[in-house]
Design a protein around this motif. Sequence first.
Motif, short mmCIF file in Angstrom:
data_model
loop_
_atom_site.label_atom_id
_atom_site.label_comp_id
_atom_site.label_asym_id
_atom_site.label_seq_id
_atom_site.Cartn_x
_atom_site.Cartn_y
_atom_site.Cartn_z
N THR A 53 0.82 -1.21 0.00
CA THR A 53 0.00 0.00 0.00
C THR A 53 0.86 1.26 0.00
O THR A 53 0.56 2.21 -0.73
N LEU A 54 1.91 1.28 0.79
CA LEU A 54 2.77 2.47 0.84
C LEU A 54 3.33 2.81 -0.54
O LEU A 54 3.47 3.98 -0.89
N ARG A 55 3.65 1.80 -1.34
CA ARG A 55 4.24 2.07 -2.66
C ARG A 55 3.22 2.00 -3.79
O ARG A 55 3.60 2.01 -4.96
N SER A 56 1.93 1.93 -3.47
CA SER A 56 0.86 1.82 -4.48
C SER A 56 1.09 0.60 -5.36
O SER A 56 0.90 0.64 -6.58
N GLY A 57 1.45 -0.52 -4.73
CA GLY A 57 1.78 -1.72 -5.48
C GLY A 57 0.58 -2.42 -6.07
O GLY A 57 0.63 -2.93 -7.19
N TRP A 58 -0.53 -2.49 -5.33
CA TRP A 58 -1.71 -3.19 -5.82
C TRP A 58 -2.62 -2.28 -6.64
O TRP A 58 -3.23 -2.71 -7.61
N SER A 257 4.31 -15.22 -3.49
CA SER A 257 3.61 -14.54 -4.58
C SER A 257 4.61 -14.20 -5.68
O SER A 257 5.09 -13.08 -5.79
N SER A 258 4.93 -15.21 -6.47
CA SER A 258 5.88 -15.02 -7.56
C SER A 258 5.36 -15.67 -8.84
O SER A 258 4.88 -16.81 -8.81
N ALA A 259 5.46 -14.94 -9.93
CA ALA A 259 5.07 -15.51 -11.22
C ALA A 259 6.04 -16.60 -11.67
O ALA A 259 5.77 -17.32 -12.63
N LYS A 260 7.17 -16.73 -10.97
CA LYS A 260 8.19 -17.72 -11.34
C LYS A 260 8.19 -18.94 -10.43
O LYS A 260 9.04 -19.82 -10.59
N MET A 261 7.27 -19.02 -9.49
CA MET A 261 7.30 -20.17 -8.58
C MET A 261 6.93 -21.45 -9.35
O MET A 261 6.18 -21.41 -10.32
N GLN A 278 -4.12 -20.47 -2.74
CA GLN A 278 -3.21 -19.34 -2.85
C GLN A 278 -3.65 -18.22 -1.91
O GLN A 278 -4.80 -17.77 -1.96
N VAL A 279 -2.75 -17.76 -1.05
CA VAL A 279 -3.04 -16.60 -0.20
C VAL A 279 -2.05 -15.46 -0.43
O VAL A 279 -2.36 -14.31 -0.13
N ASP A 283 2.26 -7.86 -6.31
CA ASP A 283 1.86 -6.55 -6.80
C ASP A 283 1.09 -6.67 -8.10
O ASP A 283 0.07 -6.02 -8.31
N SER A 284 1.58 -7.49 -9.01
CA SER A 284 0.98 -7.59 -10.34
C SER A 284 -0.24 -8.49 -10.39
O SER A 284 -1.06 -8.41 -11.31
N GLY A 285 -0.38 -9.37 -9.39
CA GLY A 285 -1.45 -10.35 -9.40
C GLY A 285 -1.18 -11.53 -10.31
O GLY A 285 -2.01 -12.43 -10.43
#
Length: 364
Positions: A53-58, A257-261, A278-279, A283-285
């Motif tokens: 939230t602090l970095r406007s990631g979502w 939360s990684s697209a590479k997992m 998945q929990v 940032d990217s979803g």
Amino acid sequence: MAAAPKFEGWLGKDAESVKGKMEWGPYEPKKWTEDDVDIEISHCGVCGSDLHTLRSGWSPTPYPCVVGHEIVGKAVRVGKNVSHIKVGDRVGVGAQARSCLQPDCAECSAHKESYCAREMIATYGSVYPNGEGKSYGGYADYNRTNGHFVVAIPEALASEDAAPMLCGGITVYSPLKMNGCGPGKTVGVVGVGGLGHFAVLFAKALGADRVVGISRKADKRADALQLGCDEYIATDEDQGWDKKHQRSLDLVVCTVSSAKMPLTGYLGLLRTHGTFIQVGAPDSGEMPPINAFTLIGSGVKVGGSAIGSASSEIPEMLQLAADKKIKPWIQPVDMKDANKTVVDMEDGKARYRYVLVNSNYGKH
């Protein structure tokens, strides 16, 4: 009626605040209603969501914001419409501050408020409808939240232990409970960190026969076993891990939360008709692609889970933690050092949950 307290906290004013540039100052909470509770904050856990939230990631954050949604403190003002909390009670607030709460809402009427599609007000960074103001979180002296989402803290739980359970704990407790974790079940936990260490603790407390910690590196093996894991898999270092442990788990809760997992490998760990939840929220979803035959071949199910219900699951989880004497691995730090703590959290130094302790508590 008690007077409104003075609301001050660590304000994130732009995306640079995640680099330890929050500023202490006053802010205006949502407009008071008789459904609300004002809480003098003694403790607040530090969650990865705070950084997003602090970095406007979502999504774009409505700055200024005060993050923090693992809040414990004392109720100092209680609205007339709140019956389960009284002034002086030790209480907590998790990641949700309000839903529609209407009797014709399928979710709210079934203790599934965290899935309400009509209104989802987060504890911080949400704008209330009808000009009521904005939600501000727990890196602060006070918090104001709808009483439905304020829970009593069991006497046997220390405040510093209860705080991180209100988001980190419930985020994994809910899917464990909803998906049958208990005697006769084997459970895998992907990611032994802030969320994952809670998943191990609660899976064991719920009576799972076997719990397996899963992470990329072997450096958390000793911690995982000490937490209660029966086995540990380091996917980057244990050669052939996916074949060796194939179809050995009933349930996998994924906190990373990684697209590479290696998602295909994780799904292969499930027994026939097993469940992957998945929990972790990137940032990217983005998630890795899923091959249809991976699902079809063993009939596995893939799902997700949000925070749990403040009216049912959170009190149930807190009571279980009190009864089973669950002790999370926390690092208490003074709230005055919130900026440094956010930077340390970003750098992955938490083992496994920072908790801000408010040295202003009781001095107002």
